[in-house]
Design a protein around this motif. Structure first.
Motif, short mmCIF file in Angstrom:
data_model
loop_
_atom_site.label_atom_id
_atom_site.label_comp_id
_atom_site.label_asym_id
_atom_site.label_seq_id
_atom_site.Cartn_x
_atom_site.Cartn_y
_atom_site.Cartn_z
N PRO A 322 0.82 -1.23 0.00
CA PRO A 322 0.00 0.00 0.00
C PRO A 322 0.85 1.27 0.00
CG PRO A 322 -0.91 -1.61 1.53
CD PRO A 322 0.41 -2.14 1.09
N GLU A 323 1.94 1.28 0.78
CA GLU A 323 2.81 2.45 0.82
C GLU A 323 3.55 2.64 -0.51
OE1 GLU A 323 4.56 5.31 3.83
OE2 GLU A 323 2.64 4.61 3.09
N LEU A 324 3.98 1.53 -1.10
CA LEU A 324 4.65 1.61 -2.40
C LEU A 324 3.69 2.10 -3.48
CD1 LEU A 324 6.69 -1.72 -2.21
CD2 LEU A 324 7.63 0.60 -2.16
N GLN A 325 2.44 1.69 -3.39
CA GLN A 325 1.44 2.16 -4.35
C GLN A 325 1.24 3.67 -4.22
OE1 GLN A 325 -0.13 0.31 -6.80
NE2 GLN A 325 -0.89 2.30 -7.49
N ARG A 326 1.29 4.17 -3.01
CA ARG A 326 1.17 5.61 -2.79
C ARG A 326 2.33 6.35 -3.47
NH1 ARG A 326 2.29 9.19 1.72
NH2 ARG A 326 3.17 7.49 2.93
N LEU A 327 3.54 5.81 -3.34
CA LEU A 327 4.70 6.42 -3.99
C LEU A 327 4.59 6.32 -5.51
CD1 LEU A 327 7.46 7.75 -3.84
CD2 LEU A 327 8.47 5.47 -3.47
N LEU A 328 4.08 5.18 -5.98
CA LEU A 328 3.90 5.00 -7.42
C LEU A 328 2.89 6.01 -7.97
CD1 LEU A 328 4.38 3.34 -10.02
CD2 LEU A 328 2.54 1.80 -9.26
N ASN A 329 1.81 6.22 -7.23
CA ASN A 329 0.81 7.21 -7.67
C ASN A 329 1.42 8.61 -7.74
OD1 ASN A 329 -1.12 5.21 -7.77
ND2 ASN A 329 -1.94 5.64 -5.74
N LEU A 330 2.29 8.92 -6.79
CA LEU A 330 2.97 10.22 -6.79
C LEU A 330 3.79 10.39 -8.06
CD1 LEU A 330 3.76 12.82 -5.16
CD2 LEU A 330 5.71 11.50 -4.32
N MET A 331 4.50 9.35 -8.44
CA MET A 331 5.34 9.43 -9.65
C MET A 331 4.50 9.54 -10.91
SD MET A 331 8.39 9.43 -8.44
CE MET A 331 9.46 9.09 -9.84
N LYS A 332 3.38 8.82 -10.95
CA LYS A 332 2.51 8.87 -12.13
C LYS A 332 1.78 10.20 -12.24
CE LYS A 332 1.69 3.90 -12.68
NZ LYS A 332 0.67 2.81 -12.70
N ASP A 333 1.39 10.76 -11.10
CA ASP A 333 0.66 12.03 -11.12
C ASP A 333 1.56 13.21 -11.42
OD1 ASP A 333 -1.62 10.63 -10.49
OD2 ASP A 333 -1.55 11.09 -8.34
N ASN A 334 2.86 13.03 -11.26
CA ASN A 334 3.84 14.10 -11.50
C ASN A 334 4.92 13.57 -12.45
OD1 ASN A 334 3.07 16.29 -9.24
ND2 ASN A 334 2.90 14.25 -8.35
#
Length: 412
Positions: A322-334
């Motif tokens: 779940p934490e890695l997915q949050r970081l992945l979303n950050l990279m995809k959104d930016n």
């Protein structure tokens, strides 16, 4: 003089008649709502009910799970949960039950609606205590995948504390003359009941509902302390639910027998995770938690508190996803964002081995992101071993804080 008396009587009659009809608030201001499909058109308060007039519009939107991207939903089915309640904000036990509804089912049946269809329906609740001029409409939590609940937070209405009694006091009949030996004490005329202390009535309405609780708070900018437009995502009964808040304020119903992980996000900010375990709440039903998000800028760092490895190894444990997915979303959104992943250990064991282990753990996080489609040139991985402690490393709790992964922004 007679004319003035007549006018006074007429005005008094109009006041009583208006009061009998109850207070009406057209298009009440609503601070937040969980979905855009349903709106509150009017709230009417009578002597017996709080009557809420609602409107559902089936918006032809993209529907997740359909076979082709971009396909629009062609309709749905709607109903109103019989456990729907009205609440006084911040007071989970001050609640008002749903009595009945019109033009919408409230049991196991569903009302099918077509794309673009408009449905007007009415919900009758227990009468709000006079003086409560802001309330929450809470339908509950989705129990099946694909369901969405209709929740409204901060509904503002007219409901003054001091109400005119709907029924004027009945004057006592003039006693008939009686002889002294047969005289009986006259019964004191009963005064009309006026609600002077709403809190006393609230106490009577407090119902035991141990399985239900509420998390509430506000999302802020950690630098300016200004509220942020944010989203709060969590999973319940296998269904991923998201609450959007334009004001930063949020309220979420929780099951006191379950554990929750909330992911809080705002555009241009580091996200945060919030863990909630209601069963350890010592009987409390209301949880207050404000979230402070830091803006994304070069040099800013974020501790990834929920990334876990096997002891002495660098393999990622499933609890980290779940934490890695949050970081992945950050990279995809930016898409222009560049980051440096930093691994850190405590000071127990061989210094050189700890340094190598911290580098391997940072590389493992980078490898996860790359496997999910992030370009490797956007990510740098470094290991610092025990050279940058954030605690003294003298107790297990302190050493646990030093074993961490951090993300630093290198490019916006």
């Amino acid at each position: 003089m007679k004319f003035r008396t007549y006018i006074t009587a007429v005005l008094f009659s109009i006041a009583l008649f208006t009061q009998a009809l109850g207070q009406v608030t057209e298009s009440p201001r609503v601070e937040e709502r969980s979905v855009q499909d349903v709106s509150i058109k009017k709230v009417e308060l009578t002597d017996q009910y709080t009557i809420i007039y609602l409107q559902y519009i089936d918006r032809q939107r993209e529907a997740p799970g359909l076979p082709f991207p971009g396909m629009k939903s062609q309709g749905a089915s709607i109903w109103l949960d019989p456990e729907t309640r009205l609440y006084k904000p911040g007071e989970i036990n001050t609640k008002f039950k749903l009595i009945k509804a019109e033009n919408i089912p409230t049991k196991s049946d569903r009302m099918p609606v077509k794309g673009g269809q408009v449905v007007d329906f009415v919900a009758y609740f227990e009468r709000l205590t006079p003086g409560i001029e802001v309330f929450d409409f809470y339908e509950g939590r989705a129990t099946n995948p694909g369901e969405r609940t209709w929740n409204f937070y901060g509904v503002h209405i007219k409901n003054p504390k001091n109400r005119i009694s709907e029924k004027p006091a009945k004057l006592p009949e003039k006693p008939k003359p009686v002889t002294p030996e047969k005289a009986e004490p006259l019964e004191k005329p009963r005064e009309p009941e006026l609600i002077e202390n709403p809190e006393e009535l609230d106490e009577k309405r407090m119902l035991s509902e141990p399985s239900f609780g509420q998390l509430q708070g506000t999302v802020y900018d950690a630098v300016t302390n200004e509220p942020l437009t944010a989203s709060i995502q969590y999973v319940e009964n296998g269904d991923s639910l998201t609450i959007y808040s334009s004001s930063g304020s949020f309220r979420v119903g929780v099951d006191l027998s379950k554990t929750y992980s909330f992911q809080v996000a705002a555009k241009g900010y580091f996200g945060e995770s919030l863990e909630l375990n209601p069963k350890d709440s010592s009987g409390h039903q209301l949880f207050n938690k404000n979230i402070y998000l830091r803006p994304i800028q070069v040099g800013a760092s974020m501790a990834m508190g929920n990334i876990y490895f096997e002891t002495g190894k660098y393999g990622l444990l499933p609890e980290s996803f779940p934490e890695l997915q949050r970081l992945l979303n950050l990279m995809k959104d930016n898409p222009g964002l560049g980051i440096r992943i930093e691994g850190h250990t405590d000071n127990v064991g061989d210094f050189d081995k700890n340094l190598e282990l911290s580098k391997q753990r940072a590389e493992a996080v980078k490898g996860y992101l790359v496997s999910k489609g992030v370009k490797p040139e956007r990510i740098e991985a470094r290991g610092y071993g025990s050279t940058r402690p954030i605690a003294k490393d003298q107790s297990e709790a302190e050493r646990s804080r030093n074993r961490r992964v951090e993300v630093v922004i290198t490019q916006e």
